[in-house]
Enzyme design. Structure first.
Site, short mmCIF file in Angstrom:
data_model
loop_
_atom_site.label_atom_id
_atom_site.label_comp_id
_atom_site.label_asym_id
_atom_site.label_seq_id
_atom_site.Cartn_x
_atom_site.Cartn_y
_atom_site.Cartn_z
N LEU A 11 0.52 -1.32 -0.36
CA LEU A 11 -0.24 -0.06 -0.40
C LEU A 11 0.93 1.39 0.17
O LEU A 11 0.34 2.16 -0.52
CB LEU A 11 -0.54 0.41 1.55
CG LEU A 11 -1.65 1.31 1.21
CD1 LEU A 11 -3.03 1.45 -0.02
CD2 LEU A 11 -2.64 1.07 2.20
N ASP A 34 13.23 1.30 13.29
CA ASP A 34 12.44 0.87 13.36
C ASP A 34 11.09 1.15 14.50
O ASP A 34 11.43 2.03 14.91
CB ASP A 34 12.70 -0.72 14.71
CG ASP A 34 11.96 -1.31 14.65
OD1 ASP A 34 10.50 -1.50 15.16
OD2 ASP A 34 12.39 -3.11 14.86
N THR A 59 2.61 -7.49 9.30
CA THR A 59 1.17 -7.76 8.21
C THR A 59 0.66 -9.15 8.06
O THR A 59 0.35 -10.01 7.18
CB THR A 59 0.78 -7.11 6.75
OG1 THR A 59 1.93 -7.38 6.31
CG2 THR A 59 1.00 -5.47 6.97
N TYR A 122 -2.81 -10.77 15.18
CA TYR A 122 -3.01 -9.68 13.89
C TYR A 122 -3.67 -8.63 14.08
O TYR A 122 -3.58 -7.20 14.62
CB TYR A 122 -3.06 -10.10 13.43
CG TYR A 122 -3.36 -9.26 11.72
CD1 TYR A 122 -2.22 -8.15 11.47
CD2 TYR A 122 -4.56 -9.12 10.63
CE1 TYR A 122 -1.87 -7.51 10.54
CE2 TYR A 122 -4.40 -8.22 10.18
CZ TYR A 122 -3.76 -7.42 9.05
OH TYR A 122 -3.51 -6.10 8.81
N LYS A 126 -3.67 -4.51 15.62
CA LYS A 126 -3.53 -3.38 15.13
C LYS A 126 -5.32 -2.56 16.00
O LYS A 126 -5.40 -1.92 15.92
CB LYS A 126 -4.32 -4.30 13.58
CG LYS A 126 -3.43 -4.75 12.73
CD LYS A 126 -2.69 -3.55 12.15
CE LYS A 126 -2.82 -2.87 10.74
NZ LYS A 126 -2.16 -2.09 11.03
#
Ligand SMILES: NC(=O)c1ccc[n+]([C@@H]2O[C@H](COP(=O)([O-])OP(=O)(O)OC[C@H]3O[C@@H](n4cnc5c(N)ncnc54)[C@H](OP(=O)(O)O)[C@@H]3O)[C@@H](O)[C@H]2O)c1
Length: 281
Positions: A11, A34, A59, A122, A126
């Site tokens: 993206l 990082d 991801t 995940y 997020k």
């Protein structure tokens, strides 16, 4: 200047290109610093952007399941660091989040205000990033999107087309439903969103929905690949992560404020295949 994190990702690459048409853009990625380290706060602040678009993330969904500490370091703490830099500079932030914050128990598209309940690390990490952005900043866009594919990264469409071409047969799960989203369509929308100052949480996916089997079958048709494709169930393709069986997003806030729905996923897919593998759809 707009700072894009994860600028070398699928993206981020498209977003840097899209935004560069109208803005000065600086892209940073893991090779620069990082985000999981606290020094990232100063590193971002030193670049003195007017907006941070935060695409960087861990991801690999199954990788997050097997290494949850790294997932929270990057997606939770890394997002906190980006948000702290925005707080310091008193600038807005756009954070890219995911349909995986939902558990998939609904059977109609998720509103921005539906309660998240992620099934794996995940999605949880997020969501932790979302919490950081909401608690540290007043001016933010949180954009949840789904099933991304684009020309600049490893993605489901490219993998399926390669496998179908090489082996002549593929098996794909048909019991998970979502909205495939072309990165370039998302980038067009994000470019409008950041000019609006209409801060808040948005769902942004291509219109319509399908399961992975239908998605793969359509991609093979458009690409002119005549391989055998069969539907299977998720339990026949075990992965470390439990995935939501239904994660279609309702772009409610976007459609109300901007009046231009994102096009149907099949249209985006046609363009992706035309632009990427140069066939006539
Ligand atoms: N792909 C999807 O289907 C999907 C769906 C919904 C939402 N999203 C969200 O959309 C955003 C972009 O996804 P994408 O598919 O473009 O991801 P991507 O291709 O994996 O790009 C992420 C970029 O972030 C970098 N990065 C990872 N850890 C970092 C760290 N600690 N510090 C700095 N940079 C770091 C990665 O570098 P390395 O490659 O070197 O690790 C990579 O260049 C992510 O926030 C993701 O959660 C993706």
């Amino acid at each position: 200047m707009i700072l894009v994190t994860g600028a070398k990702g699928m993206l981020g690459t498209d977003l840097c290109a899209e935004l560069s048409a109208q803005h000065q853009v600086t892209g940073v990625d893991l090779g620069d610093f990082d985000l999981a380290h606290k020094e990232a706060v100063e590193a971002i602040a030193d670049l003195n952007p007017q907006l941070v678009v935060h695409c960087a993330a861990m991801t690999n969904v199954d990788g997050c399941e097997t290494d949850p500490d790294r997932a929270y370091l990057v997606n939770g703490l890394g997002t906190r660091h980006a948000a702290l830099a925005c707080q310091k500079l008193d600038i807005p932030m756009l954070y890219i989040s995911t349909d995986f914050v939902f558990d998939g128990t609904k059977r109609e598209p998720y509103y921005e205000w539906d309660s998240p309940n992620p099934l794996g690390h995940y999605g949880r990490s997020k969501l932790a990033g979302e919490t950081e952005v909401r608690s540290l900043l007043n001016k933010y866009y949180i954009v949840r999107t789904s099933w991304l594919y684009g020309p600049n990264g490893k993605n489901f469409v490219a993998s399926i087309l390669i496998k179908a071409g090489e082996t002549g047969q593929v098996k794909v799960v048909d019991d998970q439903t979502g909205s495939p989203t072309y990165t370039r369509d998302l980038c067009n929308a994000l470019s409008l969103l950041i000019q609006s100052n209409l801060y808040g949480t948005y769902h942004l996916s291509n219109s319509g929905s399908c399961n992975w089997y239908q998605f793969a079958k359509t991609a093979m048709e458009y690409a002119g690949i005549k391989a055998e494709i069969s539907p299977i169930k998720s339990h026949e393709y075990p992965t470390p992560t439990k995935r939501p069986v239904y994660s279609v997003l309702n772009n409610f806030a976007w459609n109300k404020e901007f009046k231009t729905p994102l096009r149907h996923w099949e249209e985006g897919l046609k363009d992706y295949i035309r632009e990427t593998i140069h066939v006539q759809c």
